[in-house]
Design a protein around this motif. Structure first.
Motif, PDB file in Angstrom:
ATOM      1  N   THR A  37       0.816  -1.218   0.000  1.00 12.98           N
ATOM      2  CA  THR A  37       0.000   0.000   0.000  1.00 12.98           C
ATOM      3  C   THR A  37       0.847   1.265   0.000  1.00 12.98           C
ATOM      4  OG1 THR A  37      -0.154   0.021   2.415  1.00 12.98           O
ATOM      5  CG2 THR A  37      -1.924  -1.071   1.198  1.00 12.98           C
ATOM      6  N   ALA A  38       2.089   1.145   0.407  1.00  9.85           N
ATOM      7  CA  ALA A  38       2.929   2.335   0.569  1.00  9.85           C
ATOM      8  C   ALA A  38       3.766   2.662  -0.666  1.00  9.85           C
ATOM      9  CB  ALA A  38       3.844   2.149   1.772  1.00  9.85           C
ATOM     10  N   VAL A  39       3.612   1.917  -1.749  1.00  8.89           N
ATOM     11  CA  VAL A  39       4.413   2.163  -2.947  1.00  8.89           C
ATOM     12  C   VAL A  39       3.495   2.414  -4.144  1.00  8.89           C
ATOM     13  CG1 VAL A  39       6.367   0.787  -2.142  1.00  8.89           C
ATOM     14  CG2 VAL A  39       4.587  -0.307  -3.474  1.00  8.89           C
ATOM     15  N   PRO A  40       4.029   3.040  -5.195  1.00  8.97           N
ATOM     16  CA  PRO A  40       3.218   3.253  -6.395  1.00  8.97           C
ATOM     17  C   PRO A  40       2.787   1.934  -7.031  1.00  8.97           C
ATOM     18  CG  PRO A  40       5.214   4.594  -6.444  1.00  8.97           C
ATOM     19  CD  PRO A  40       5.340   3.679  -5.286  1.00  8.97           C
ATOM     20  N   ARG A  41       1.724   1.972  -7.820  1.00 11.88           N
ATOM     21  CA  ARG A  41       1.150   0.758  -8.403  1.00 11.88           C
ATOM     22  C   ARG A  41       2.139  -0.044  -9.244  1.00 11.88           C
ATOM     23  NH1 ARG A  41      -4.411   3.639 -10.000  1.00 11.88           N
ATOM     24  NH2 ARG A  41      -5.267   3.683  -7.903  1.00 11.88           N
ATOM     25  N   GLY A  42       3.009   0.584  -9.962  1.00  6.32           N
ATOM     26  CA  GLY A  42       3.957  -0.127 -10.817  1.00  6.32           C
ATOM     27  C   GLY A  42       4.982  -0.946 -10.048  1.00  6.32           C
ATOM     28  N   VAL A  75      -6.032  -2.750  -2.026  1.00  4.20           N
ATOM     29  CA  VAL A  75      -4.890  -3.608  -2.345  1.00  4.20           C
ATOM     30  C   VAL A  75      -5.120  -4.963  -1.699  1.00  4.20           C
ATOM     31  CG1 VAL A  75      -2.394  -3.879  -2.152  1.00  4.20           C
ATOM     32  CG2 VAL A  75      -3.378  -1.601  -2.385  1.00  4.20           C
ATOM     33  N   THR A  76      -5.009  -6.024  -2.500  1.00  2.00           N
ATOM     34  CA  THR A  76      -5.180  -7.374  -1.976  1.00  2.00           C
ATOM     35  C   THR A  76      -3.957  -8.208  -2.315  1.00  2.00           C
ATOM     36  OG1 THR A  76      -6.290  -8.135  -3.979  1.00  2.00           O
ATOM     37  CG2 THR A  76      -7.685  -7.298  -2.205  1.00  2.00           C
ATOM     38  N   ALA A  77      -3.730  -9.234  -1.508  1.00  2.00           N
ATOM     39  CA  ALA A  77      -2.624 -10.162  -1.749  1.00  2.00           C
ATOM     40  C   ALA A  77      -3.091 -11.575  -1.443  1.00  2.00           C
ATOM     41  CB  ALA A  77      -1.421  -9.816  -0.886  1.00  2.00           C
ATOM     42  N   ASP A  78      -2.635 -12.516  -2.255  1.00  4.27           N
ATOM     43  CA  ASP A  78      -2.908 -13.932  -2.037  1.00  4.27           C
ATOM     44  C   ASP A  78      -1.583 -14.672  -1.951  1.00  4.27           C
ATOM     45  OD1 ASP A  78      -5.729 -13.854  -2.102  1.00  4.27           O
ATOM     46  OD2 ASP A  78      -5.668 -13.689  -4.276  1.00  4.27           O
ATOM     47  N   VAL A  79      -1.397 -15.422  -0.873  1.00  2.71           N
ATOM     48  CA  VAL A  79      -0.175 -16.196  -0.663  1.00  2.71           C
ATOM     49  C   VAL A  79      -0.568 -17.656  -0.498  1.00  2.71           C
ATOM     50  CG1 VAL A  79       1.799 -16.571   0.872  1.00  2.71           C
ATOM     51  CG2 VAL A  79       0.987 -14.249   0.432  1.00  2.71           C
ATOM     52  N   SER A  80       0.184 -18.542  -1.145  1.00  2.00           N
ATOM     53  CA  SER A  80      -0.068 -19.976  -1.053  1.00  2.00           C
ATOM     54  C   SER A  80       1.154 -20.676  -0.475  1.00  2.00           C
ATOM     55  CB  SER A  80      -0.371 -20.551  -2.436  1.00  2.00           C
ATOM     56  OG  SER A  80      -1.494 -19.934  -2.996  1.00  2.00           O
ATOM     57  N   THR A  96      -2.293 -27.406  -0.748  1.00  4.08           N
ATOM     58  CA  THR A  96      -1.837 -26.028  -0.646  1.00  4.08           C
ATOM     59  C   THR A  96      -2.843 -25.230   0.163  1.00  4.08           C
ATOM     60  OG1 THR A  96      -0.804 -26.218  -2.812  1.00  4.08           O
ATOM     61  CG2 THR A  96      -1.132 -24.005  -1.973  1.00  4.08           C
ATOM     62  N   VAL A  97      -2.351 -24.446   1.104  1.00  6.49           N
ATOM     63  CA  VAL A  97      -3.230 -23.561   1.865  1.00  6.49           C
ATOM     64  C   VAL A  97      -3.045 -22.139   1.355  1.00  6.49           C
ATOM     65  CG1 VAL A  97      -3.217 -25.025   3.908  1.00  6.49           C
ATOM     66  CG2 VAL A  97      -1.567 -23.202   3.720  1.00  6.49           C
ATOM     67  N   HIS A  98      -4.096 -21.352   1.454  1.00  8.26           N
ATOM     68  CA  HIS A  98      -4.081 -20.004   0.901  1.00  8.26           C
ATOM     69  C   HIS A  98      -4.358 -18.975   1.992  1.00  8.26           C
ATOM     70  CE1 HIS A  98      -4.149 -21.794  -3.078  1.00  8.26           C
ATOM     71  NE2 HIS A  98      -5.102 -22.592  -2.637  1.00  8.26           N
ATOM     72  N   GLY A  99      -3.645 -17.870   1.915  1.00  4.80           N
ATOM     73  CA  GLY A  99      -3.883 -16.735   2.792  1.00  4.80           C
ATOM     74  C   GLY A  99      -4.257 -15.538   1.940  1.00  4.80           C
ATOM     75  N   HIS A 100      -5.227 -14.787   2.366  1.00  6.57           N
ATOM     76  CA  HIS A 100      -5.703 -13.619   1.612  1.00  6.57           C
ATOM     77  C   HIS A 100      -5.788 -12.441   2.568  1.00  6.57           C
ATOM     78  CE1 HIS A 100      -7.951 -11.305  -1.339  1.00  6.57           C
ATOM     79  NE2 HIS A 100      -8.742 -10.951  -0.351  1.00  6.57           N
ATOM     80  N   ALA A 101      -5.355 -11.285   2.079  1.00  8.05           N
ATOM     81  CA  ALA A 101      -5.455 -10.066   2.884  1.00  8.05           C
ATOM     82  C   ALA A 101      -5.747  -8.892   1.958  1.00  8.05           C
ATOM     83  CB  ALA A 101      -4.168  -9.814   3.649  1.00  8.05           C
ATOM     84  N   GLY A 102      -6.341  -7.880   2.513  1.00 11.73           N
ATOM     85  CA  GLY A 102      -6.634  -6.686   1.740  1.00 11.73           C
ATOM     86  C   GLY A 102      -6.732  -5.471   2.633  1.00 11.73           C
ATOM     87  N   THR A 103      -6.445  -4.329   2.061  1.00 16.11           N
ATOM     88  CA  THR A 103      -6.564  -3.074   2.790  1.00 16.11           C
ATOM     89  C   THR A 103      -6.783  -1.950   1.780  1.00 16.11           C
ATOM     90  OG1 THR A 103      -5.596  -1.686   4.503  1.00 16.11           O
ATOM     91  CG2 THR A 103      -4.100  -2.526   2.830  1.00 16.11           C
ATOM     92  N   VAL A 104      -7.168  -0.811   2.281  1.00 19.14           N
ATOM     93  CA  VAL A 104      -7.428   0.347   1.433  1.00 19.14           C
ATOM     94  C   VAL A 104      -6.108   0.958   0.986  1.00 19.14           C
ATOM     95  CG1 VAL A 104      -8.498   2.632   1.350  1.00 19.14           C
ATOM     96  CG2 VAL A 104      -9.592   0.774   2.611  1.00 19.14           C
ATOM     97  N   GLU A 105      -6.035   1.325  -0.275  1.00 19.62           N
ATOM     98  CA  GLU A 105      -4.832   1.938  -0.842  1.00 19.62           C
ATOM     99  C   GLU A 105      -4.604   3.314  -0.242  1.00 19.62           C
ATOM    100  OE1 GLU A 105      -3.094   2.477  -5.318  1.00 19.62           O
ATOM    101  OE2 GLU A 105      -5.230   2.783  -5.032  1.00 19.62           O
ATOM    102  N   GLU A 106      -3.350   3.603   0.101  1.00 17.15           N
ATOM    103  CA  GLU A 106      -3.012   4.919   0.641  1.00 17.15           C
ATOM    104  C   GLU A 106      -3.001   5.933  -0.494  1.00 17.15           C
ATOM    105  OE1 GLU A 106       0.625   4.800   2.800  1.00 17.15           O
ATOM    106  OE2 GLU A 106      -0.055   3.201   4.095  1.00 17.15           O
ATOM    107  N   VAL A 107      -3.516   7.116  -0.210  1.00 14.37           N
ATOM    108  CA  VAL A 107      -3.556   8.179  -1.208  1.00 14.37           C
ATOM    109  C   VAL A 107      -2.202   8.890  -1.223  1.00 14.37           C
ATOM    110  CG1 VAL A 107      -4.668  10.325  -1.867  1.00 14.37           C
ATOM    111  CG2 VAL A 107      -6.012   8.481  -0.863  1.00 14.37           C
ATOM    112  N   LYS A 108      -1.621   9.009  -2.421  1.00  9.13           N
ATOM    113  CA  LYS A 108      -0.344   9.685  -2.570  1.00  9.13           C
ATOM    114  C   LYS A 108      -0.596  11.110  -3.073  1.00  9.13           C
ATOM    115  CE  LYS A 108       1.962   5.888  -1.886  1.00  9.13           C
ATOM    116  NZ  LYS A 108       1.789   5.416  -0.588  1.00  9.13           N
ATOM    117  N   ARG A 109       0.062  12.081  -2.455  1.00  5.58           N
ATOM    118  CA  ARG A 109      -0.098  13.477  -2.879  1.00  5.58           C
ATOM    119  C   ARG A 109       1.233  14.081  -3.162  1.00  5.58           C
ATOM    120  NH1 ARG A 109      -5.363  15.847  -0.101  1.00  5.58           N
ATOM    121  NH2 ARG A 109      -6.403  13.891   0.065  1.00  5.58           N
TER     122      ARG A 109
END
Length: 109
Positions: A37-42, A75-80, A96-109
């Motif tokens: 969340t703390a870095v640009p999308r690319g 922003v979401t992430a899936d880890v297996s 295989t076990v899966h972990g999923h997490a998500g959070t709101v994207e930080e706004v960059k100004r």
């Protein structure tokens, strides 16, 4: 009676390892999302993948994959992770076990 006790202990230990794999996968996904969340999308996937795998020991890291990390707005992430047989770093079950997490994207100004 001894073989039954040993078999029971092995099965309980395997259940503990499976539960631990779920915990590790969820935590890795959380760490990846936090970093992503703390870095640009690319740059997000690389940073997210590195952060997700960073805290895993080498035995667990071998079977770990970061399937996705990104999104817009959220922003979401899936880890297996693969579940090991009795000891991490040896043989893995084809499970295989899966972990999923998500959070709101930080706004960059």
């Amino acid at each position: 009676m001894t073989p039954i006790i040993i078999l029971t202990l092995v099965l309980v230990w395997q259940a503990v390892l499976t539960g631990y794999a779920f915990t590790l996968a969820g935590n890795a996904a959380d760490e990846g999302v936090r970093a992503g969340t703390a870095v640009p999308r690319g740059e997000r996937f690389g940073v997210c993948r590195t952060a997700a795998l960073e805290d895993l020991s080498s035995a667990w890291r071998e079977g770990a994959t970061v399937d996705q990390c990104g999104g817009t707005g959220t922003v979401t992430a899936d880890v297996s992770l693969r579940v090991p047989v009795l000891f991490p770093g040896t043989i893995d079950f084809p499970v295989t076990v899966h972990g999923h997490a998500g959070t709101v994207e930080e706004v960059k100004r």
